[in-house]
Every structure is written in structure tokens, then in C-alpha cells.
Design a protein around this motif. Sequence first.
Motif, PDB file in Angstrom:
ATOM      1  N   GLN A 258      -1.903   3.584 -13.171  1.00 20.93           N
ATOM      2  CA  GLN A 258      -1.248   2.528 -12.385  1.00 20.93           C
ATOM      3  C   GLN A 258      -0.944   3.020 -10.970  1.00 20.93           C
ATOM      4  N   GLN A 261      -4.047   2.997  -8.902  1.00 20.76           N
ATOM      5  CA  GLN A 261      -4.353   1.636  -8.431  1.00 20.76           C
ATOM      6  C   GLN A 261      -3.452   1.256  -7.256  1.00 20.76           C
ATOM      7  N   HIS A 265      -5.076   0.336  -3.719  1.00 18.86           N
ATOM      8  CA  HIS A 265      -4.832  -0.965  -3.093  1.00 18.86           C
ATOM      9  C   HIS A 265      -4.088  -0.810  -1.769  1.00 18.86           C
TER      10      HIS A 265
END
Length: 344
Positions: A258, A261, A265
Motif C-alpha cells: 500500500q 502505491q 501515485h
Amino acid sequence: MVYRDFRSDTVTQPTQAMRVAMMEAVVGDDILGEDPTVQELEATTAAMFGKEAALFVISGTMGNQVAVMTLTQLGDEIIVGADSHMYNLEVGGLAGLSGVQARPLAAERGRFDLDKFRQTIRPRGVQSPVTRLVCLENTYNLNYGFALPQSYLAEIATIAHEHEMQVYLDGARIFNASVALGTNVQALCQDVDALMFCLSKGLSAPIGSMLVGSKAFIDRARWVRQRVGGGMRQAGHMAAAGLVALRTMVDRIPEDHQLAQRLAHGLTAIDPTLVEIDKTETNIVHLHFSSVGKSATEVVDRLLEQGFKIKLIVPDDCRMITHYGITAADVDEALLAIREILGR
Ligand SMILES: *Cc1c(COP(=O)(O)O)cnc(C)c1O
């Protein structure tokens, strides 16, 4: 300065539970087969992977090299990924220790083209080396971390076994692959003949890797390990940390993915050319600086001054890895620092 260290998951520190377990471990002489904690780690590992046996080794590199020494004969050929650790980062051990010739094959996002793979296997002949072994890696490419699904491993294994070859898996980060794919390690590894994984990366143990496979493979690997000086005495102190790693650190790996990510991003929001989002499959984020007006070398140096360590791969590319020692706040602050350095 306290550094936020994104270079690798190898920098992880042992947990408090590991330190206590190491201190209290019941130990014995493992070369004599008398260390109960090592035996427990080996039995626990074998059960977890649904294989007959396991062997505790000092490092992933030792595990890989002992495996190839165990599975090949002098002059054999083995097929390896062109970007694999075994081919690039093990000091020529395939040639130097096993006396095999390594045949590197391109692996797009970690996958060999199946026809290419089939064509690379040599027919037996009086002038030909025997193509004895294929070495896969999962996650593949330590600068990307691609997760290869069980179906792909099965396709390779089917072709290899048709040609009387064995399948070995360098699964240094196999738990990252299994988490990313939602497949348990037993199912994921069911078609490979033998594998290695590291306790000392995302699982945060201080030392050690495991070889896993059939009883015959592990019996011989134990003997080969001794040849390279890898037999240990009261190794239970280290195995104790490995047991804690398997019992407590696997279930938190999703947090690392997570955060990867979140990082990927965030980088895309700074500049879409910095990272290929769809290539961030596990805990490794690969950054390209070729189109942002600053070299990766410069960014790495500037980040270091601000307390962030990240790994330079080539002058335009670097890598950031999320792990047990990295928090969401660390990621956000690193993003802020990168934004400032790039003047966005
Ligand atoms: C880290 C790594 C290894 C080697 O492990 P060490 O414990 O550092 O020797 C082998 N293969 C892959 C894919 C790795 O990432």
C-alpha cells in the motif's frame, strides 16, 4: 541525522519479539543435527510451502549457489533471466562454484516468451551441453518486483519437465509475490522443484534464507552447504528470529505494498514520467528521471542531504523500496522533498 532508508528492505531491523526470541532460543550444534530451533524453523518452512524439507542458509546468495551446485553437473547449461540476481549479482558463482554455463534469456516483466524458452532448451547430442535447469525469480527483477502468477510457473514447469529439466525458483521476495497475487506460497510454488526465500528482507529477520524442496534435494544441499563452509553451530539464535518472521511478519506485507502505491501515485502527481504506475506490483518503485530536467544522481544526493536514502541504479534511474521501517509519513515527506528538488 536519522535517515529514512528507502534503498532496500534488507535494511530492516529485527523486531522486539525477534530480539527476545533470539536471546531465549534453545540451541545446539546444528552440524551434528542437534539444534531444536533450527529444526523447528526448517519443519515450519517445509509445512508452509507444502514441500518435504527445508534448509536454513546464511544468505539468499548462498541458497541460490548451493541449489545450483546440488542440481547440476560440471559443464551443464542453465537458463536464467537476463536481469536476474543469480546471473548479475552473485560474483560469477554459477561458473565459479558450479562450473555451469548460464544462458541468459530476456524476461519481459519477468516472463520468458514460452516459445523462446522451448527453443533455448538444447536437444541432447554428443557436442551439446545438457540444459539441466531453469532458474526463475519471483518477484522478478530487484529494481521492479514483478509478481509472477502460479499459472506462468506451471507453464514453464510443464515445458521444463517434458525436457527432463528441473525448475528452481529464486523466491527471495516470494511473500511479496504471494501477497500481490492473493495466492498462498504453497499453491504459488507447487510446480517448482526447489526454491529459496529470504528471511532478511521484507520479513525483517537479521540473517538467513531458506532452501525448500524434496527430502533428497535438501539432504544433498545440506552436504553441499557444508562444502562451502555454510554449516553452522548454535544457529538456533538466528533461526529463532526467522520463526518470529514467518509467524508475525508475513501478514503485514500488504502495508508495504500500500505504501508503494501511495509513493508511486504521489510521484505520478509530481510528474507522470517519473514512474510507470502499472509496473509497481509489490514493494519496489522504479523511478525514471530522464524527462524531468534533473539527473537521478543529483536527486539522490539532494535527498541524502535531507535525510532520505534511495538507491541509484543508473544515472537516470533509481529505486525506492517500502518496508517495515517505513511509514506513510516517511513516504509523504519523501514526496514533498522530491517535489521541491524538482522545483514543482
Ligand atoms: C536479495 C536477493 C538475493 C540474495 O540474497 P542475499 O541474502 O542478499 O544474499 C537473491 N535473489 C534476489 C532476487 C534478491 O533480491
